[in-house]
Design an enzyme around this catalytic site. Sequence first.
Site, PDB file in Angstrom:
ATOM      1  N   ASP A  26       0.667  -0.755  -0.337  1.00 25.67           N
ATOM      2  CA  ASP A  26       0.351  -0.065   0.050  1.00 25.67           C
ATOM      3  C   ASP A  26       1.010   1.327  -0.069  1.00 25.67           C
ATOM      4  OD1 ASP A  26      -2.504  -1.733   0.028  1.00 25.67           O
ATOM      5  OD2 ASP A  26      -2.387  -1.711   2.391  1.00 25.67           O
ATOM      6  N   LYS A  40      -5.091   0.482   6.284  1.00 30.32           N
ATOM      7  CA  LYS A  40      -6.445   0.024   6.517  1.00 30.32           C
ATOM      8  C   LYS A  40      -7.514   1.089   7.616  1.00 30.32           C
ATOM      9  CE  LYS A  40      -6.444  -4.038   4.000  1.00 30.32           C
ATOM     10  NZ  LYS A  40      -5.256  -3.761   3.130  1.00 30.32           N
ATOM     11  N   GLU A  86       1.310  -1.384   5.563  1.00 30.55           N
ATOM     12  CA  GLU A  86       0.310  -1.481   4.935  1.00 30.55           C
ATOM     13  C   GLU A  86      -1.054  -0.594   6.139  1.00 30.55           C
ATOM     14  OE1 GLU A  86      -1.679  -4.195   2.702  1.00 30.55           O
ATOM     15  OE2 GLU A  86       0.591  -4.157   2.142  1.00 30.55           O
TER      16      GLU A  86
END
Length: 286
Positions: A84, A117, A115
Amino acid sequence: MFNLKINYTDMSSKIKIGDLFNGLQNQMVAQLNTNREFILHPGSKGDSLENVWIEWLRKYLPNRYCVDKAIIIDSNGSLSHQIDLVIYDQQYTPFVFTQNGIHYIPAEGVYAVFEVKPDLQGNVSDDNFFEYAGKKIESVRSLKRTSVKIINAGVEVPARPLTKIIGGILSSTNSYTHANNNTIEGHLKSLKNLQTIEMGCAVDYGSFYVNYTGTEDVTSKDFDKRINDYYLNRTFESVTFSEKENSLVTFFLQLTRYLQQSIGTVAAIDLNAYAKSVGFEIDQKI
């Protein structure tokens, strides 16, 4: 730009650094909240959230650091998972491929991978977010990296050891409802070897960094084995959390400390290792 209310008593008053940091924090929180509230499609929301983090780090990190979403490659043609957010170098790793909108970055240039989220409490397939991020980080750290000598100010400098690759997670919030710090610590402890995480941030909860016990064998000249053994042998020691009011500031300061004082500059890439993939050998005598 963010607006600040700074109190001055006279012309010789000092600026309050805390006010500047609070303004930066509020600006980032506003961006992330807009993303969460007004983008409804899960895929679009995920992409937008990644872009907010990428643009924020591009804005505030020194210009020597590049930040993108990318796949990492090595001279053997192996690939990482899609990451990401990658912080990488382009001075000593002079080529980055872009194909169909996807960046392919040589492993030698990578400083850090994250990452992203919306929530620390989340699952991807059968993994929780921490396990999922750990596997992504492992896919980068397991790639082959090269290191060669360089010329600096007219002086030949020997090939340097391979640098650590920071692994982390970023989110807007943390929805764990019980013993939040203990739950996060438990997830971090469960990660082993190349999957371990150094740091992370949930904007409305706080940032954290992890300390590990274990050191590199500085006598080893096998740089690839040396850095892998470091990850394989280190063990979890402790995790430190910030207050939520300072989540972004503390994350940014810790990240910058890692980049500038722990890693420094990545090793110079062996261009011949990549040239061999097209059947070409670079002249080493010029």
